[in-house]
Design a protein around this motif. Structure first.
Motif, PDB file in Angstrom:
ATOM      1  N   SER A   1     -28.520  -6.196 -71.958  1.00  0.00           N
ATOM      2  CA  SER A   1     -27.964  -5.155 -72.821  1.00  0.00           C
ATOM      3  C   SER A   1     -29.035  -4.404 -73.592  1.00  0.00           C
ATOM      4  O   SER A   1     -28.796  -3.297 -74.073  1.00  0.00           O
ATOM      5  N   ARG A   2     -30.250  -4.994 -73.692  1.00  0.00           N
ATOM      6  CA  ARG A   2     -31.326  -4.337 -74.424  1.00  0.00           C
ATOM      7  C   ARG A   2     -32.227  -3.499 -73.517  1.00  0.00           C
ATOM      8  O   ARG A   2     -33.150  -2.845 -73.987  1.00  0.00           O
ATOM      9  N   ILE A   3     -31.985  -3.540 -72.208  1.00  0.00           N
ATOM     10  CA  ILE A   3     -32.842  -2.817 -71.262  1.00  0.00           C
ATOM     11  C   ILE A   3     -32.045  -1.696 -70.616  1.00  0.00           C
ATOM     12  O   ILE A   3     -31.081  -1.954 -69.892  1.00  0.00           O
ATOM     13  N   PRO A   4     -32.407  -0.451 -70.849  1.00  0.00           N
ATOM     14  CA  PRO A   4     -31.680   0.668 -70.239  1.00  0.00           C
ATOM     15  C   PRO A   4     -31.797   0.643 -68.712  1.00  0.00           C
ATOM     16  O   PRO A   4     -32.808   0.202 -68.151  1.00  0.00           O
ATOM     17  N   LEU A   5     -30.765   1.130 -68.062  1.00  0.00           N
ATOM     18  CA  LEU A   5     -30.786   1.207 -66.607  1.00  0.00           C
ATOM     19  C   LEU A   5     -31.945   2.071 -66.126  1.00  0.00           C
ATOM     20  O   LEU A   5     -32.555   1.784 -65.088  1.00  0.00           O
ATOM     21  N   LEU A   6     -32.278   3.112 -66.892  1.00  0.00           N
ATOM     22  CA  LEU A   6     -33.381   3.987 -66.510  1.00  0.00           C
ATOM     23  C   LEU A   6     -34.698   3.230 -66.439  1.00  0.00           C
ATOM     24  O   LEU A   6     -35.517   3.453 -65.535  1.00  0.00           O
ATOM     25  N   ALA A   7     -34.913   2.304 -67.384  1.00  0.00           N
ATOM     26  CA  ALA A   7     -36.149   1.519 -67.378  1.00  0.00           C
ATOM     27  C   ALA A   7     -36.218   0.625 -66.144  1.00  0.00           C
ATOM     28  O   ALA A   7     -37.276   0.483 -65.511  1.00  0.00           O
TER      29      ALA A   7
ATOM     30  N   GLN B   1     -41.811   2.843 -70.022  1.00  0.00           N
ATOM     31  CA  GLN B   1     -40.583   2.157 -69.618  1.00  0.00           C
ATOM     32  C   GLN B   1     -40.873   0.726 -69.179  1.00  0.00           C
ATOM     33  O   GLN B   1     -40.102  -0.197 -69.491  1.00  0.00           O
TER      34      GLN B   1
ATOM     35  N   ARG C   1     -41.455  -1.387 -72.182  1.00  0.00           N
ATOM     36  CA  ARG C   1     -40.186  -1.650 -72.865  1.00  0.00           C
ATOM     37  C   ARG C   1     -39.497  -2.875 -72.253  1.00  0.00           C
ATOM     38  O   ARG C   1     -38.962  -3.727 -72.974  1.00  0.00           O
TER      39      ARG C   1
ATOM     40  N   SER D   1     -38.907  -6.791 -73.879  1.00  0.00           N
ATOM     41  CA  SER D   1     -37.562  -7.376 -73.938  1.00  0.00           C
ATOM     42  C   SER D   1     -37.507  -8.757 -73.295  1.00  0.00           C
ATOM     43  O   SER D   1     -36.794  -9.646 -73.778  1.00  0.00           O
TER      44      SER D   1
END
Length: 312
Positions: free
Chosen positions: A7-13, A43, A46, A50
């Motif tokens: 939940s803390r990692i965007p799909l884009l990353a 990214q 990031r 996480s």
């Protein structure tokens, strides 16, 4: 990776990470995603913050994925492939009326294609597309609904249904046939590059030495090897199931009683993570029925041949 981390990692990353591992550099990733190399690096950092460990080793301007980075990248590639296929299926008209099958050429030529008329009569609304190949299937690089072959590149997320293990024995035309296996050196041996072990395995099972031979005739696949045998050019260790028509018609004969099982099973493989295709389901059921009929037919032929030998 548990839900709280995800939940803390965007799909884009994650998309940046997948591309960076697959392409091997941040620069190539930047070109594919139409961003800057520094954006790719940000990214990746990031994600690393996480999850608490590094995914790339950095050597000046060069980056190399770590072992865990490679493993995660491969998982992400499979996941994004599945998402892409799911979106394409959802955007389509609904029920698919087509099925795409990957199959090795000899099985297609000598058994499956001649049977397709029966499938079309039962399912006239289903279209069938083939792609051929003898190497292990990789569902991440093909849009085939299923494959009829020996193995998949990875067993993860692949459903496997065993179909049959071929019976192997030398066959030839009646004119080429020998009465005694000890005279095999008098006849050219035909072989496929894909099945080079068949002759040595059969000779060993028959208690025969490799011995001398007049010559070996080598072909790129079994389809050509069987055609050479039908032309009277020599003797080939054949998959009995795939030459059963020629044996029953007398175009080919099985001169020696010894018949062995192939160490490889032909299987029907399907990607587990893709949505079920009704047309593929229909084709799978039909193929299993046809395989059962082929196996029974081969059993009957071999039993009749054994009975003839015993009565002599």
């Amino acid at each position: 990776m548990n839900t709280s981390i995800l939940s803390r990692i965007p799909l884009l990353a994650l998309r940046h990470l997948e591309a960076a591992v697959r392409l091997g550099s941040f620069e190539a990733t930047a070109r594919e995603l139409n961003v800057s190399a520094s954006a790719v690096s940000q990214q990746i950092h990031r994600i690393e913050r996480s999850i608490g460990f590094s995914l790339f080793e950095r050597f000046g301007n060069r980056t190399v994925p770590t072992r865990r980075g490679l493993e995660l990248g491969r998982v992400l590639t499979q996941a994004f492939d599945a998402i892409s296929i799911g979106i394409e299926d959802a955007a389509s008209s609904g029920m698919s009326h087509g099925v795409k099958i990957r199959v090795y050429q000899t099985l297609a030529n000598r058994w499956l294609i001649p049977k397709l008329e029966e499938f079309s009569r039962q399912y006239p609304e289903v279209s069938v597309e083939f792609e051929t190949g003898s190497d292990d299937v990789d569902f991440s690089h093909t849009d085939a609904d299923m494959a009829i072959c020996f193995n998949a590149m990875s067993s993860r997320h692949v459903l496997r249904q065993e179909l049959f293990s071929s019976r192997l024995a030398p066959v030839c035309t009646p004119r080429v046939a020998l009465e005694n296996a000890n005279d095999l050196a008098l006849v050219p041996r035909i072989s496929s590059r894909n099945r080079m072990s068949d002759w040595p395995t059969w000779l060993s099972a028959s208690g025969l030495s490799q011995g001398q031979q007049t010559r070996l005739m080598l072909f790129s696949n079994s389809t050509l090897a069987y055609e050479a045998a039908l032309a009277g050019m020599g003797m080939v260790v054949a998959q009995i199931e795939l030459v059963i028509n020629d044996l029953e018609s007398g175009r080919l004969v099985q001169p020696f009683a010894t018949c062995i099982r192939s160490h490889q099973s032909v299987a029907l493989l399907e990607p587990e993570i893709r949505p079920r295709n009704p047309a593929a389901t229909a084709f799978r059921h039909w193929v299993v029925q046809e395989v059962n009929a082929l196996t029974h037919r081969t059993d009957l032929f071999l039993a009749q041949r054994q009975h003839r030998d015993m009565s002599l």
